[in-house]
Design an enzyme around this catalytic site. Sequence first.
Site, short mmCIF file in Angstrom:
data_model
loop_
_atom_site.label_atom_id
_atom_site.label_comp_id
_atom_site.label_asym_id
_atom_site.label_seq_id
_atom_site.Cartn_x
_atom_site.Cartn_y
_atom_site.Cartn_z
NE ARG A 1 -20.36 32.72 14.23
CZ ARG A 1 -20.37 34.05 14.17
NH1 ARG A 1 -20.20 34.68 13.03
NH2 ARG A 1 -20.55 34.76 15.27
CG ASP B 1 -4.97 24.00 -0.19
OD1 ASP B 1 -4.38 24.79 0.59
OD2 ASP B 1 -4.60 22.82 -0.35
CE1 TYR C 1 -0.83 28.54 15.05
CE2 TYR C 1 0.19 28.93 17.19
CZ TYR C 1 -0.66 29.33 16.18
OH TYR C 1 -1.34 30.51 16.30
#
Length: 252
Positions: free
Chosen positions: A15, A64, A157
Amino acid sequence: MSEKKVALVTGSGKRRVGSHVAEALAQRGFTVAVHYRTSETEAKETAAKLEAQFGVGTLLVQADLADEAAVKRLVSTTRDRFGRIDALVNCAAIWNRKALEDVTAADVREHCDANLLGTFLMCQHVGLAMVQQPTGGCIVNVGDWADARPYRDFAAYFPSKAAIPGLTRVFAVELGARNPNVRVNAVLPGPVMLPPEVGTAERDEVVAGTLVKREGSPAHIAKAVLHFLDNDFVTGTCLPVDGGRSVFANGY
């Protein structure tokens, strides 16, 4: 072959933004392939909601995305079931906070595998399938506004997401040259669905860094995705949906 248009949304099991994008597409009447890596229970709940609320067909696809063989299976499974893929939205991503001093090579590889390689492989294999379709198709990647102004503690990231605009332009050229009905664009979200670990003070600081002075919602990202699907004269474009964060330094 399915008469309805088919969308494949990666990272749509949980979600988070992907599931909201899947709902927006289902509301448009798209059949939706719901992708997940490990969140099978949540993916089943998402698919059930799409079927019950919007009356569309769904397909659960596990993979994956850093595994090329798994990506190929995902694409072939979707095409075998529906005969087509009209839209691909690459929402799957990971982001882990860690001080620069603690970041390892394994952290960088993990982020690049999930956020860059996974997006590349999906664009490659779905895109080449779209090239074979006379109607082509539309791919929307999800990057990050902070490619322009990165902040601390996400050193593994941000490089993995900073590559998304370049990847998007590369695939717009590669696929469009093969079939002009295939388009590739990207959405660069700002503060949307901030993680639960973000405290009140940090959240307030993030909101203050926008021009609109509020946090965004997954609906804002879904609307941007729909814009790219609707406007067939746009390709190779990266759209910040960030409340002005990428152009505003909070008064400085």
